[in-house]
Design an enzyme around this catalytic site. Structure first.
Site, PDB file in Angstrom:
ATOM      1  N   GLN A 281       0.824  -1.213   0.000  1.00  0.00           N
ATOM      2  CA  GLN A 281       0.000   0.000   0.000  1.00  0.00           C
ATOM      3  C   GLN A 281       0.860   1.266   0.000  1.00  0.00           C
ATOM      4  OE1 GLN A 281      -2.953   0.050   3.069  1.00  0.00           O
ATOM      5  NE2 GLN A 281      -3.634   2.121   2.611  1.00  0.00           N
TER       6      GLN A 281
ATOM      7  N   THR B 114       0.030  -6.030  -2.611  1.00  0.00           N
ATOM      8  CA  THR B 114       0.305  -7.190  -1.767  1.00  0.00           C
ATOM      9  C   THR B 114      -0.279  -7.078  -0.373  1.00  0.00           C
ATOM     10  OG1 THR B 114       2.437  -6.265  -1.123  1.00  0.00           O
ATOM     11  CG2 THR B 114       2.399  -7.765  -3.024  1.00  0.00           C
ATOM     12  N   SER B 115      -0.422  -5.891   0.127  1.00  0.00           N
ATOM     13  CA  SER B 115      -1.033  -5.736   1.445  1.00  0.00           C
ATOM     14  C   SER B 115      -1.577  -4.325   1.577  1.00  0.00           C
ATOM     15  CB  SER B 115      -0.024  -6.029   2.558  1.00  0.00           C
ATOM     16  OG  SER B 115       1.088  -5.166   2.465  1.00  0.00           O
TER      17      SER B 115
ATOM     18  N   ALA C 295       2.588  -9.018  14.567  1.00  0.00           N
ATOM     19  CA  ALA C 295       3.984  -9.455  14.500  1.00  0.00           C
ATOM     20  C   ALA C 295       4.654  -8.722  13.341  1.00  0.00           C
ATOM     21  CB  ALA C 295       4.060 -10.961  14.284  1.00  0.00           C
TER      22      ALA C 295
ATOM     23  N   ASP D 256       9.081 -10.231  -0.854  1.00  0.00           N
ATOM     24  CA  ASP D 256       9.970 -10.952  -1.770  1.00  0.00           C
ATOM     25  C   ASP D 256       9.492 -12.393  -1.960  1.00  0.00           C
ATOM     26  OD1 ASP D 256      11.612  -8.716  -2.006  1.00  0.00           O
ATOM     27  OD2 ASP D 256      12.854  -9.333  -0.300  1.00  0.00           O
TER      28      ASP D 256
END
Length: 129
Positions: free
Chosen positions: A32, A67-68, A100, A107
């Site tokens: 993001q 990806t997030s 965490a 990657d």
């Protein structure tokens, strides 16, 4: 380039990534923070994320995978993927957010996506329900 508001590379490299590297990419897997930097758009919700993916496609990449993403007041991370050939829809996966810190997950994800793409070129939906 970075994550969670922090650069991993010198900030002066942003224009090079945005203007010179991205147009040559076939597949782009920003988180993001990186997507916001590359597009100049703030991503607060799913619609913002979809607009950012479309803006990245305009710069060149066939496939864009955020990806997030973490939207306000939502407990999960969201992975979103789209293909330049179909800018009307995208794939969305909800990922439980863990309290965490992990290093190298981007990657690892990019390498797994590369392996998947080798077996299923240009089809992110294979096996997706």
């Amino acid at each position: 380039m970075g994550d969670d508001g922090k650069f991993y590379v010198p900030q002066e490299l942003l224009p090079i990534y945005r203007d010179e590297v991205v147009p040559f990419a076939d597949v782009l897997t920003p988180n993001q923070f990186e997507a916001e930097l590359l597009t100049g758009m703030k991503i607060k919700n799913e619609e913002d994320a979809f607009q950012a993916m479309k803006a990245l496609h305009v710069k060149g990449p066939e496939t864009v995978v955020l990806t997030s993403t973490h939207f306000e007041n939502k407990p999960n991370l969201v992975l979103m993927a789209s293909n330049k050939n179909d800018l009307k829809q995208y794939i969305k996966l909800q990922i439980p957010r863990l309290d965490a810190v992990f290093t190298g997950t981007g990657d690892l994800f990019a390498s797994m996506l590369l392996a998947w793409s080798h077996n299923h070129p240009n089809d992110l939906k294979v096996g997706h329900s």
